[in-house]
Enzyme design. Structure first.
Site, PDB file in Angstrom:
ATOM      1  N   HIS A 238      34.752  75.359  39.940  1.00  0.00           N
ATOM      2  CA  HIS A 238      34.557  76.318  40.946  1.00  0.00           C
ATOM      3  C   HIS A 238      34.376  77.747  40.382  1.00  0.00           C
ATOM      4  CE1 HIS A 238      34.817  73.330  43.937  1.00  0.00           C
ATOM      5  NE2 HIS A 238      36.403  73.391  43.901  1.00  0.00           N
TER       6      HIS A 238
ATOM      7  N   ASP B  47      33.870  65.242  41.132  1.00  0.00           N
ATOM      8  CA  ASP B  47      34.940  65.959  41.978  1.00  0.00           C
ATOM      9  C   ASP B  47      34.480  65.968  43.550  1.00  0.00           C
ATOM     10  OD1 ASP B  47      37.621  68.191  41.660  1.00  0.00           O
ATOM     11  OD2 ASP B  47      36.283  68.650  43.510  1.00  0.00           O
TER      12      ASP B  47
ATOM     13  N   HIS C 174      34.775  67.966  45.788  1.00  0.00           N
ATOM     14  CA  HIS C 174      34.093  69.399  46.067  1.00  0.00           C
ATOM     15  C   HIS C 174      32.882  69.789  45.366  1.00  0.00           C
ATOM     16  CE1 HIS C 174      38.552  69.565  47.132  1.00  0.00           C
ATOM     17  NE2 HIS C 174      38.120  69.792  48.141  1.00  0.00           N
TER      18      HIS C 174
ATOM     19  N   ASP D 116      39.859  63.822  43.515  1.00  0.00           N
ATOM     20  CA  ASP D 116      40.066  64.245  44.976  1.00  0.00           C
ATOM     21  C   ASP D 116      39.248  63.563  46.124  1.00  0.00           C
ATOM     22  OD1 ASP D 116      38.263  66.029  43.818  1.00  0.00           O
ATOM     23  OD2 ASP D 116      39.380  67.669  44.290  1.00  0.00           O
TER      24      ASP D 116
HETATM   25 ZN   LIG Z   1      38.200  69.301  44.011  1.00  0.00          ZN
END
Ligand SMILES: [Zn+2]
Length: 374
Positions: A140, A175, A177, A264
């Protein structure tokens, strides 16, 4: 297969909880530990050192990155501000869930440098696959902004370093996200392909809008977002790989694949709403290995640390192409709700069609054909 590790990755203290801002959650008797704690990385290390996959792995010590190396993917002003925030004595919230303090800077340098050491191992020919088992995670982190527990973008740093060495590089991010930082770093760089598989997770904090839609294509469609509905599980991820990510990677034909490897997306993760199992991660590892590319992997998320460690072990089994699962998954009972996947993938193919042969010239799989229920 090399596993890269540096003890300084344990120094960063992310805080006492997701919700440590004063007054927010003071009705809790016992605060939640922050999910991105050193314990998760120690648990991951333990699983690979003590698990049945251990004899297949070679452990290597990483290194610290230099300031010049970090500046390959971040602005000088951002790095100076981050370093200052890490000097203490107080811990500083860079955004609502991303807190730094004494010890953090050492972890930042170790995570970035150890990821580069993994690249160096693959570039030298010593290993075909190298996994940087590092924290804090990175995908991120944007050129001038920390975000979502991420401070320096380790995967992007590996990719950019290899690009500067003349390699054709792709990044694959599983991931749960969106890899928004990596997307932004390479937004104007069509010679790097970025692919992110993720849930449609919405905005968070004060500076993270919803990103990762299929129409965020970058230059020449070199940024691919496979946004999967909540509930997506093993079948959805494997279809996203088989129908979008792997055809794109084959068409792009990189010299090196960098994987932003998060767990995740597991069915039990507190930070995700997807349903991958250990078997799913094993299958992802097998498919990635079957590409036959030199691989560098960086550790991203994965927050129910015991199950995430099992998923890591299973992914590594897949990367090694081991024939039979070595560990029993005691928790794999959640049904895989992949019903929305057909519509999800059709939207991605439609967005990519102007830019990619596979998306316009190859017939869609049967269940993407018009008239089939979605
Ligand atoms: Zn994540």
């Amino acid at each position: 297969m090399d596993i890269f590790w540096h003890d300084a990755c344990l120094e960063h203290d992310a805080g006492t909880g997701l919700w440590e801002l004063p007054g927010d959650w003071d009705w809790l008797d016992v605060p939640e530990p922050h999910p991105e704690g050193a314990a998760r990385l120690r648990t991951f290390r333990h699983a690979l050192r003590r698990g049945p996959v251990a004899p297949h792995l070679t452990w290597r010590t990483g290194r610290l990155a230099t300031d010049d190396e970090l500046a390959r993917v971040h602005t000088a002003d951002y790095l100076a501000a981050l370093r200052k925030a890490c000097e203490g004595p107080d811990r500083v919230a860079l955004e609502v869930n991303t807190v730094v303090g004494p010890g953090t800077w050492d972890s930042v340098l170790a995570a970035a440098g150890t990821s580069l050491a993994a690249l160096e191992s693959v570039r030298s020919g010593r290993a075909r696959t190298a996994y940087a088992l590092v924290r804090p995670p990175g995908h991120h982190a944007q050129p001038a902004m920390a975000d979502g527990y991420c401070l320096v973008n380790n995967a992007a740093l590996v990719a950019e370093t290899a690009r500067r060495e003349g390699l054709r590089v792709a990044v694959l991010d599983w991931d749960v996200h969106h890899g928004n930082g990596t997307q932004e770093i390479f937004a104007g760089t069509p010679d790097v392909l970025t692919v992110s598989l993720h849930m449609r997770h919405g905005a968070w904090g004060t500076n993270h809008p919803q990103t990762g839609a299929p129409d965020e294509l970058g230059v020449d469609g070199r940024n691919i977002n496979v946004e999967l509905s909540l509930g997506a599980g093993d079948e959805a991820y494997l279809r996203a790989l088989d129908e979008i990510a792997l055809p794109a990677l084959r068409e792009f034909a990189p010299d090196l694949l960098v994987c932003a490897s998060g767990f995740d997306g597991s069915a039990f993760d507190p930070n995700g709403r997807h349903n991958l199992t250990a078997a799913g991660y094993r299958a992802i590892g097998r498919r990635v290995a079957d590409l036959g590319l030199p691989l560098v992997l960086t550790q991203e998320g994965g927050y129910l640390r015991g199950y995430a460690a099992l998923c890591l072990h299973s992914l590594v089994e897949g990367l090694l192409r081991l024939p039979d699962p070595l560990l029993h998954d005691p928790l794999a009972y959640v049904p895989d709700d992949s019903r929305p996947t057909t519509a999800d993938l059709a939207a991605v193919r439609a967005a990519l069609a102007p830019h990619w042969h596979f998306a316009r010239d190859t017939p869609p799989p049967a269940d993407l054909a018009p008239g089939r229920p979605t």
